[in-house]
Design an enzyme around this catalytic site. Structure first.
Site, mmCIF file in Angstrom:
data_model
loop_
_atom_site.group_PDB
_atom_site.id
_atom_site.type_symbol
_atom_site.label_atom_id
_atom_site.label_comp_id
_atom_site.label_asym_id
_atom_site.label_seq_id
_atom_site.Cartn_x
_atom_site.Cartn_y
_atom_site.Cartn_z
ATOM 1 N N GLY A 185 -47.932 -19.806 -49.780
ATOM 2 C CA GLY A 185 -49.343 -19.622 -49.431
ATOM 3 C C GLY A 185 -49.499 -18.447 -48.490
ATOM 4 N N ALA A 186 -48.582 -17.458 -48.630
ATOM 5 C CA ALA A 186 -48.471 -16.350 -47.666
ATOM 6 C C ALA A 186 -49.712 -15.458 -47.615
ATOM 7 C CB ALA A 186 -47.236 -15.509 -47.983
ATOM 8 N N GLY A 233 -47.680 -27.819 -43.732
ATOM 9 C CA GLY A 233 -48.932 -27.824 -42.977
ATOM 10 C C GLY A 233 -50.122 -28.171 -43.837
ATOM 11 N N THR A 234 -49.945 -28.115 -45.172
ATOM 12 C CA THR A 234 -51.064 -28.430 -46.060
ATOM 13 C C THR A 234 -51.449 -29.891 -45.903
ATOM 14 O OG1 THR A 234 -50.066 -26.865 -47.588
ATOM 15 C CG2 THR A 234 -51.865 -28.230 -48.449
ATOM 16 N N PRO A 282 -50.134 -32.993 -39.749
ATOM 17 C CA PRO A 282 -51.537 -32.794 -40.089
ATOM 18 C C PRO A 282 -52.190 -31.777 -39.160
ATOM 19 C CG PRO A 282 -51.049 -35.142 -39.760
ATOM 20 C CD PRO A 282 -49.847 -34.372 -39.323
ATOM 21 N N ASN A 283 -51.615 -31.616 -37.969
ATOM 22 C CA ASN A 283 -52.151 -30.621 -37.038
ATOM 23 C C ASN A 283 -51.017 -30.110 -36.147
ATOM 24 O OD1 ASN A 283 -53.637 -29.179 -35.022
ATOM 25 N ND2 ASN A 283 -55.438 -30.305 -35.716
ATOM 26 N N PHE A 284 -50.799 -28.800 -36.147
ATOM 27 C CA PHE A 284 -49.707 -28.197 -35.382
ATOM 28 C C PHE A 284 -50.139 -27.751 -33.991
ATOM 29 C CE2 PHE A 284 -47.679 -27.799 -39.552
ATOM 30 C CZ PHE A 284 -46.362 -28.079 -39.233
ATOM 31 N N HIS A 311 -64.989 -28.298 -39.516
ATOM 32 C CA HIS A 311 -64.116 -27.217 -39.995
ATOM 33 C C HIS A 311 -64.923 -26.137 -40.689
ATOM 34 C CE1 HIS A 311 -60.907 -30.195 -39.362
ATOM 35 N NE2 HIS A 311 -60.064 -29.184 -39.389
ATOM 36 N N LYS A 318 -62.672 -25.148 -46.285
ATOM 37 C CA LYS A 318 -61.684 -26.232 -46.286
ATOM 38 C C LYS A 318 -61.925 -27.136 -47.494
ATOM 39 C CE LYS A 318 -59.659 -29.904 -43.409
ATOM 40 N NZ LYS A 318 -58.280 -29.476 -43.705
ATOM 41 N N THR A 330 -56.097 -34.346 -39.974
ATOM 42 C CA THR A 330 -56.043 -34.703 -38.543
ATOM 43 C C THR A 330 -56.902 -35.937 -38.276
ATOM 44 O OG1 THR A 330 -55.755 -32.394 -37.985
ATOM 45 C CG2 THR A 330 -56.490 -33.844 -36.210
HETATM 46 P P1 NAP Z 1 -56.255 -20.704 -47.939
HETATM 47 O O1 NAP Z 1 -56.720 -19.529 -47.146
HETATM 48 O O2 NAP Z 1 -57.008 -21.103 -49.195
HETATM 49 O O3 NAP Z 1 -54.732 -20.419 -48.311
HETATM 50 C C1 NAP Z 1 -54.020 -21.103 -49.284
HETATM 51 C C2 NAP Z 1 -53.183 -20.080 -50.032
HETATM 52 O O4 NAP Z 1 -52.187 -20.748 -50.818
HETATM 53 C C3 NAP Z 1 -54.036 -19.246 -51.012
HETATM 54 O O5 NAP Z 1 -53.684 -17.885 -50.890
HETATM 55 C C4 NAP Z 1 -53.595 -19.803 -52.357
HETATM 56 O O6 NAP Z 1 -53.708 -18.876 -53.399
HETATM 57 C C5 NAP Z 1 -52.158 -20.148 -52.088
HETATM 58 N N1 NAP Z 1 -51.563 -21.051 -53.065
HETATM 59 C C6 NAP Z 1 -52.163 -21.961 -53.866
HETATM 60 N N2 NAP Z 1 -51.247 -22.591 -54.628
HETATM 61 C C7 NAP Z 1 -50.044 -22.089 -54.309
HETATM 62 C C8 NAP Z 1 -48.705 -22.334 -54.767
HETATM 63 N N3 NAP Z 1 -48.446 -23.233 -55.698
HETATM 64 N N4 NAP Z 1 -47.689 -21.624 -54.215
HETATM 65 C C9 NAP Z 1 -47.932 -20.711 -53.259
HETATM 66 N N5 NAP Z 1 -49.176 -20.431 -52.778
HETATM 67 C C10 NAP Z 1 -50.217 -21.110 -53.315
HETATM 68 O O7 NAP Z 1 -56.182 -22.023 -47.049
HETATM 69 P P2 NAP Z 1 -55.878 -22.153 -45.473
HETATM 70 O O8 NAP Z 1 -57.158 -22.158 -44.713
HETATM 71 O O9 NAP Z 1 -54.808 -21.192 -45.090
HETATM 72 O O10 NAP Z 1 -55.335 -23.635 -45.418
HETATM 73 C C11 NAP Z 1 -54.171 -24.029 -46.156
HETATM 74 C C12 NAP Z 1 -53.876 -25.492 -45.883
HETATM 75 O O11 NAP Z 1 -53.464 -25.646 -44.519
HETATM 76 C C13 NAP Z 1 -55.059 -26.451 -46.055
HETATM 77 O O12 NAP Z 1 -54.597 -27.664 -46.638
HETATM 78 C C14 NAP Z 1 -55.519 -26.703 -44.629
HETATM 79 O O13 NAP Z 1 -56.177 -27.954 -44.491
HETATM 80 C C15 NAP Z 1 -54.188 -26.715 -43.938
HETATM 81 N N6 NAP Z 1 -54.217 -26.492 -42.488
HETATM 82 C C16 NAP Z 1 -53.318 -27.195 -41.750
HETATM 83 C C17 NAP Z 1 -53.221 -27.009 -40.389
HETATM 84 C C18 NAP Z 1 -52.178 -27.790 -39.625
HETATM 85 O O14 NAP Z 1 -52.067 -27.616 -38.389
HETATM 86 N N7 NAP Z 1 -51.400 -28.648 -40.284
HETATM 87 C C19 NAP Z 1 -54.037 -26.077 -39.754
HETATM 88 C C20 NAP Z 1 -54.941 -25.347 -40.512
HETATM 89 C C21 NAP Z 1 -55.013 -25.544 -41.893
HETATM 90 P P3 NAP Z 1 -55.033 -18.916 -54.351
HETATM 91 O O15 NAP Z 1 -56.187 -18.631 -53.445
HETATM 92 O O16 NAP Z 1 -54.752 -17.858 -55.347
HETATM 93 O O17 NAP Z 1 -55.093 -20.296 -54.944
#
Ligand code: NAP
Length: 219
Positions: free
Chosen positions: A8-9, A77-78, A98-100, A127, A131, A138
């Site tokens: 998800g880079a 983190g997803t 769920p939250n880092f 959020h 999202k 969280t």
């Molecule tokens: P985002 O901007 O949509 O980023 C997700 C990225 O992953 C997109 O570039 C997407 O590409 C890509 N992706 C989708 N399927 C993939 C695969 N199979 N392999 C590799 N990459 C893939 O979302 P975000 O805001 O960064 O959030 C991502 C996740 O982190 C969410 O679930 C969010 O709730 C979570 N999150 C967790 C924390 C924590 O502390 N745990 C904090 C913040 C966010 P495409 O757009 O082309 O599909």
């Protein structure tokens, strides 16, 4: 040196993790997987000790399984997927938070304490409007911890999605003639990075898998 690949880079969180890994003296960024970059996760697994995944709820479970079955540790983190079912899969370790953000972990710990004395409560999580899951991971985890502590979390959990927000949560406790509000705000995605880097350093040492919750690495 820990070799780290990010899944998800090209996403909001993934790009921030790439910068944090590149800035860490004890880590090397060896791969960036993302459909937007035309790189599959399996293409970067060969060089990685640890994969950090911030993708989407519908792909994260598959990604974690792929890592573990390849003997690569995974820091997840997803949010919005059921990772407990990956117990015993493969030879890599899985760490899920769920939250880092340290402040969010402290919000959950404080909520457990409050629930023992003021059990009636509601959760409001707020959020950014991109999202995908609701309620947030969280909020779901906070509700689980409060219930384990004897609290009564009213349903539904309230989810607000608006541009301008990052990640915020209030837990409001109500008692006789008083309320107590515990609130955490992540105002920038950098707030999650110390927790992510800590997990990258510790995931290889876990004696069970999956481990869920940053509190397990902090306290
Ligand atoms: P985002 O901007 O949509 O980023 C997700 C990225 O992953 C997109 O570039 C997407 O590409 C890509 N992706 C989708 N399927 C993939 C695969 N199979 N392999 C590799 N990459 C893939 O979302 P975000 O805001 O960064 O959030 C991502 C996740 O982190 C969410 O679930 C969010 O709730 C979570 N999150 C967790 C924390 C924590 O502390 N745990 C904090 C913040 C966010 P495409 O757009 O082309 O599909």
């Amino acid at each position: 040196m820990i070799n780290v690949a990010v899944s998800g880079a090209a996403g909001r969180m993934g790009a921030t993790v790439c910068d944090a890994v590149e800035g860490a003296d004890d880590m090397s960024l060896v791969g960036r997987a993302d459909p937007l970059l035309g790189v599959e996760l399996q293409d970067v697994l060969g060089d990685a000790d640890v994969v950090v995944d911030f993708t989407q709820p519908d792909t994260a479970l598959h990604n974690a399984r792929l890592c573990l079955e390849s003997g690569v540790h995974c820091v997840m983190g997803t949010t919005g997927a059921a990772f407990a079912q990956l117990e015993g899969v493969g030879t890599g370790n899985l760490f899920v938070a769920p939250n880092f953000a340290i402040g969010a972990v402290l919000m959950m710990e404080a909520s457990k304490l409050a629930a023992r004395h003021m059990p009636e409560c509601e959760i409001v999580e707020l959020h950014h409007d991109r999202k995908l899951d609701a309620p947030s991971g969280t909020a779901a985890r906070t509700a689980e911890l409060i219930r384990e502590a004897g609290g009564n979390v009213h349903e539904p959990i309230h989810s607000v999605r608006l541009p301008g927000l990052v990640a915020h949560q209030e837990v409001i406790f109500g008692g006789l003639g008083q309320t107590l509000t515990i609130r955490h705000d992540s105002i920038a995605r950098e707030s999650f990075m110390p927790g992510v880097l800590l997990a990258v350093r510790k995931v290889g040492e876990l004696t069970e898998s999956p481990v869920i919750g940053l509190e397990n690495l902090l306290f």
